[in-house]
Design a protein around this motif. Structure first.
Motif, PDB file in Angstrom:
ATOM      1  N   HIS A   1      13.870 -33.536  15.910  1.00  0.00           N
ATOM      2  CA  HIS A   1      15.156 -33.889  16.438  1.00  0.00           C
ATOM      3  C   HIS A   1      15.399 -35.411  16.363  1.00  0.00           C
ATOM      4  N   ASP A   2      16.504 -35.836  16.158  1.00  0.00           N
ATOM      5  CA  ASP A   2      16.979 -37.579  16.274  1.00  0.00           C
ATOM      6  C   ASP A   2      16.591 -37.867  17.542  1.00  0.00           C
ATOM      7  N   LYS A   3      17.009 -37.214  18.650  1.00  0.00           N
ATOM      8  CA  LYS A   3      16.872 -37.587  20.115  1.00  0.00           C
ATOM      9  C   LYS A   3      15.383 -38.050  20.265  1.00  0.00           C
ATOM     10  N   VAL A   4      14.501 -37.188  19.598  1.00  0.00           N
ATOM     11  CA  VAL A   4      13.233 -37.620  19.831  1.00  0.00           C
ATOM     12  C   VAL A   4      12.756 -38.510  18.949  1.00  0.00           C
ATOM     13  N   ARG A   5      13.203 -38.531  17.698  1.00  0.00           N
ATOM     14  CA  ARG A   5      12.579 -39.587  16.593  1.00  0.00           C
ATOM     15  C   ARG A   5      13.006 -40.909  17.032  1.00  0.00           C
ATOM     16  N   PHE A   6      14.255 -41.133  17.709  1.00  0.00           N
ATOM     17  CA  PHE A   6      14.610 -42.479  17.931  1.00  0.00           C
ATOM     18  C   PHE A   6      14.368 -42.914  19.487  1.00  0.00           C
ATOM     19  N   GLY A   7      13.826 -42.216  20.178  1.00  0.00           N
ATOM     20  CA  GLY A   7      12.956 -42.313  21.399  1.00  0.00           C
ATOM     21  C   GLY A   7      14.018 -42.188  22.722  1.00  0.00           C
ATOM     22  N   ALA A   8      15.308 -41.382  22.442  1.00  0.00           N
ATOM     23  CA  ALA A   8      16.158 -41.009  23.557  1.00  0.00           C
ATOM     24  C   ALA A   8      15.616 -40.069  24.422  1.00  0.00           C
ATOM     25  N   LYS A   9      14.781 -39.127  23.837  1.00  0.00           N
ATOM     26  CA  LYS A   9      14.264 -38.245  24.727  1.00  0.00           C
ATOM     27  C   LYS A   9      12.599 -37.883  24.199  1.00  0.00           C
ATOM     28  N   THR A  10      11.754 -37.456  24.990  1.00  0.00           N
ATOM     29  CA  THR A  10      10.777 -36.812  24.551  1.00  0.00           C
ATOM     30  C   THR A  10      10.592 -35.366  23.963  1.00  0.00           C
TER      31      THR A  10
ATOM     32  N   PHE B   1      25.416 -31.940  12.347  1.00  0.00           N
ATOM     33  CA  PHE B   1      25.085 -30.898  13.145  1.00  0.00           C
ATOM     34  C   PHE B   1      24.030 -30.040  12.235  1.00  0.00           C
ATOM     35  N   GLU B   2      24.472 -29.892  10.889  1.00  0.00           N
ATOM     36  CA  GLU B   2      23.652 -29.354   9.926  1.00  0.00           C
ATOM     37  C   GLU B   2      22.088 -29.952   9.837  1.00  0.00           C
ATOM     38  N   MET B   3      22.078 -31.323   9.697  1.00  0.00           N
ATOM     39  CA  MET B   3      20.870 -31.970   9.611  1.00  0.00           C
ATOM     40  C   MET B   3      19.820 -31.367  10.906  1.00  0.00           C
ATOM     41  N   MET B   4      20.485 -31.567  11.941  1.00  0.00           N
ATOM     42  CA  MET B   4      19.703 -30.943  13.320  1.00  0.00           C
ATOM     43  C   MET B   4      19.196 -29.768  13.029  1.00  0.00           C
ATOM     44  N   LEU B   5      20.062 -28.800  12.684  1.00  0.00           N
ATOM     45  CA  LEU B   5      19.642 -27.446  12.513  1.00  0.00           C
ATOM     46  C   LEU B   5      18.647 -27.232  11.452  1.00  0.00           C
ATOM     47  N   THR B   6      18.770 -27.902  10.253  1.00  0.00           N
ATOM     48  CA  THR B   6      17.739 -27.987   9.406  1.00  0.00           C
ATOM     49  C   THR B   6      16.612 -28.478   9.852  1.00  0.00           C
ATOM     50  N   ASN B   7      16.551 -29.847  10.284  1.00  0.00           N
ATOM     51  CA  ASN B   7      15.352 -30.270  10.927  1.00  0.00           C
ATOM     52  C   ASN B   7      14.424 -29.412  11.797  1.00  0.00           C
ATOM     53  N   CYS B   8      15.413 -29.140  12.728  1.00  0.00           N
ATOM     54  CA  CYS B   8      14.495 -28.231  14.050  1.00  0.00           C
ATOM     55  C   CYS B   8      14.214 -26.933  13.675  1.00  0.00           C
ATOM     56  N   TYR B   9      15.028 -26.381  12.751  1.00  0.00           N
ATOM     57  CA  TYR B   9      14.651 -24.806  12.335  1.00  0.00           C
ATOM     58  C   TYR B   9      14.161 -24.350  11.020  1.00  0.00           C
ATOM     59  N   GLY B  10      14.104 -25.745  10.396  1.00  0.00           N
ATOM     60  CA  GLY B  10      13.595 -25.667   9.002  1.00  0.00           C
ATOM     61  C   GLY B  10      14.440 -24.889   8.049  1.00  0.00           C
TER      62      GLY B  10
END
Length: 142
Positions: free
Chosen positions: A79-88, A133-142
Motif C-alpha cells: 500500500h502507498d501509505k506503507v511504501r512511503f512511510g506514512a504508516k506501518t 483507487f484502482e492501483m490500491m486495490l490491485t496492489n493490496c489484493y493482487g
C-alpha cells in the motif's frame, strides 16, 4: 438509505452515540445529505465494479467469507501509505480490521458489507481519478 451512524462506521469513523447525535444535529442545520453526497460522489459505478471484482476473487462465488479471509488476502506492505512511510504495515492492517468493526476474525462478511467498507475507503481518494483507487486495490489484493 443507511443511517448516518452506519455510513460513518462504513467509512471507518467510529463515533460514540453522543458524537453521532452532535454530528447529526450539525448536519441538520447545515445540509443533511452532505455526507451521503460525499460518499456517493467518490464511489461511482467504476469504483463499485473494481471492488466487486476484488470481492469475486476473494469470495469465489460464496455469499459470505470470514473477515480473516479478507484480511489474509490484503497485502498492506504494498500500500502507498506503507511504501512511503506514512504508516506501518501493522497500522494499516489494524485499520483494515477496524473498518469491519465490530466483526471478529471468524465472523462473516457479505458482499454488501464489503462494498460498504470500500465505499468509505473511497472517500480518501480523489473523486474524479479512479486510477489511484484502482492501483490500491490491485496492489493490496493482487
Amino acid at each position: 438509505a443507511p443511517s448516518l451512524e452506519m455510513q460513518l462506521s462504513d467509512a471507518g469513523l467510529f463515533l460514540s452515540a453522543p458524537e453521532v447525535q452532535r454530528l447529526q444535529n450539525y448536519l441538520a442545520e447545515v445540509d443533511a445529505p452532505l455526507l451521503t453526497l460525499i460518499l456517493d460522489r467518490n464511489f461511482g459505478p467504476t469504483r463499485q465494479a473494481m471492488v466487486q471484482q476484488v470481492w469475486d476473487a476473494i469470495a469465489g462465488g460464496q455469499p459470505t467469507v470470514t473477515l480473516r479471509t479478507i484480511i489474509n488476502q490484503f497485502n498492506s506492505a504494498v500500500h502507498d501509505k506503507v511504501r512511503f512511510g506514512a504508516k506501518t504495515a501493522d497500522q494499516l492492517d489494524r485499520e483494515m480490521i477496524m473498518a469491519f468493526h465490530p466483526r471478529g476474525p471468524e465472523d462473516t462478511v457479505s458482499a454488501e458489507e464489503f462494498m460498504g467498507v470500500f465505499r468509505g475507503i473511497s472517500v480518501g481518494y480523489t473523486p474524479d481519478v479512479d486510477g489511484d483507487f484502482e492501483m490500491m486495490l490491485t496492489n493490496c489484493y493482487g
